[in-house]
Design a protein around this motif. Structure first.
Motif, mmCIF file in Angstrom:
data_model
loop_
_atom_site.group_PDB
_atom_site.id
_atom_site.type_symbol
_atom_site.label_atom_id
_atom_site.label_comp_id
_atom_site.label_asym_id
_atom_site.label_seq_id
_atom_site.Cartn_x
_atom_site.Cartn_y
_atom_site.Cartn_z
ATOM 1 N N VAL A 168 29.763 38.270 40.373
ATOM 2 C CA VAL A 168 30.023 39.574 40.980
ATOM 3 C C VAL A 168 29.337 40.645 40.140
ATOM 4 O O VAL A 168 29.156 40.465 38.927
ATOM 5 N N GLN A 169 28.960 41.732 40.779
ATOM 6 C CA GLN A 169 28.355 42.839 40.041
ATOM 7 C C GLN A 169 29.428 43.660 39.345
ATOM 8 O O GLN A 169 30.599 43.688 39.769
ATOM 9 N N ALA A 170 29.028 44.314 38.288
ATOM 10 C CA ALA A 170 29.947 45.203 37.574
ATOM 11 C C ALA A 170 30.551 46.218 38.541
ATOM 12 O O ALA A 170 29.858 46.759 39.401
ATOM 13 N N GLY A 171 31.857 46.433 38.403
ATOM 14 C CA GLY A 171 32.580 47.316 39.295
ATOM 15 C C GLY A 171 33.198 46.611 40.481
ATOM 16 O O GLY A 171 34.016 47.205 41.198
ATOM 17 N N MET A 223 41.468 40.959 40.212
ATOM 18 C CA MET A 223 40.642 41.590 39.186
ATOM 19 C C MET A 223 39.772 42.653 39.837
ATOM 20 O O MET A 223 38.915 42.328 40.674
ATOM 21 N N ASN A 224 39.999 43.894 39.471
ATOM 22 C CA ASN A 224 39.225 45.018 39.989
ATOM 23 C C ASN A 224 38.452 45.676 38.850
ATOM 24 O O ASN A 224 38.787 45.499 37.672
ATOM 25 N N GLY A 225 37.455 46.442 39.202
ATOM 26 C CA GLY A 225 36.678 47.147 38.192
ATOM 27 C C GLY A 225 36.100 46.227 37.140
ATOM 28 O O GLY A 225 36.134 46.523 35.945
ATOM 29 N N LEU A 226 35.559 45.101 37.586
ATOM 30 C CA LEU A 226 35.085 44.086 36.633
ATOM 31 C C LEU A 226 33.932 44.605 35.793
ATOM 32 O O LEU A 226 33.081 45.379 36.263
ATOM 33 N N LYS A 227 33.918 44.155 34.537
ATOM 34 C CA LYS A 227 32.904 44.538 33.567
ATOM 35 C C LYS A 227 32.188 43.295 33.059
ATOM 36 O O LYS A 227 32.778 42.199 33.078
ATOM 37 N N PRO A 228 30.963 43.433 32.572
ATOM 38 C CA PRO A 228 30.264 42.256 32.030
ATOM 39 C C PRO A 228 31.077 41.532 30.945
ATOM 40 O O PRO A 228 31.012 40.301 30.844
ATOM 41 N N GLU A 229 31.858 42.272 30.173
ATOM 42 C CA GLU A 229 32.659 41.635 29.115
ATOM 43 C C GLU A 229 33.835 40.838 29.663
ATOM 44 O O GLU A 229 34.530 40.158 28.906
#
Length: 126
Positions: free
Chosen positions: A12-15, A83-89
């Protein structure tokens, strides 16, 4: 036999958002508090979120609080992690786990958990 089977991971893309599921079998789901952990490459497995046996009490790691939400469906013996607002970390293998606990307890320590799933990969691109 006891099984915890995770699903819902992916790229998924960031965000973006993902919803992980964990189907439990072989034990009395309602007698266990549940949790999610994750392990990134080269790092130790870390706590993400937990929910009590009562399902009324939750706790989150600081890094995910406000973005992730743990929930359960006792009737279907299934656990979820929204999980929302996903970040690369957030990229890691995510594991579902079950811990025999008192009714209002939840568990944060890895050592407290009795059963583990095989994990599902979550990859967040920047």
């Amino acid at each position: 036999q006891v099984q915890l089977v995770e699903s819902g991971g992916g790229l998924v893309q960031a965000g973006g958002s993902l919803r992980l599921s964990c189907a439990a079998s072989g034990f009395t789901f309602s007698r266990y508090s549940m949790g999610w952990f994750r392990q990134a490459p080269g790092k130790e497995r870390e706590f993400v979120a937990a929910i009590s046996r009562s399902r009324g009490k939750t706790y989150y790691a600081g890094s995910v609080k406000g973005r992730f939400a743990i929930s359960n469906d006792n009737a279907k013996s299934t656990q979820f992690l929204q999980m929302n607002g996903l970040k690369p970390e957030d990229t890691a293998i995510y594991y579902c786990a079950a811990a025999r606990s008192a009714y209002y307890e939840l568990q944060i320590a890895r050592s407290a958990y009795d059963y583990w799933g095989q994990g599902t990969q979550v990859t967040v691109s920047s």
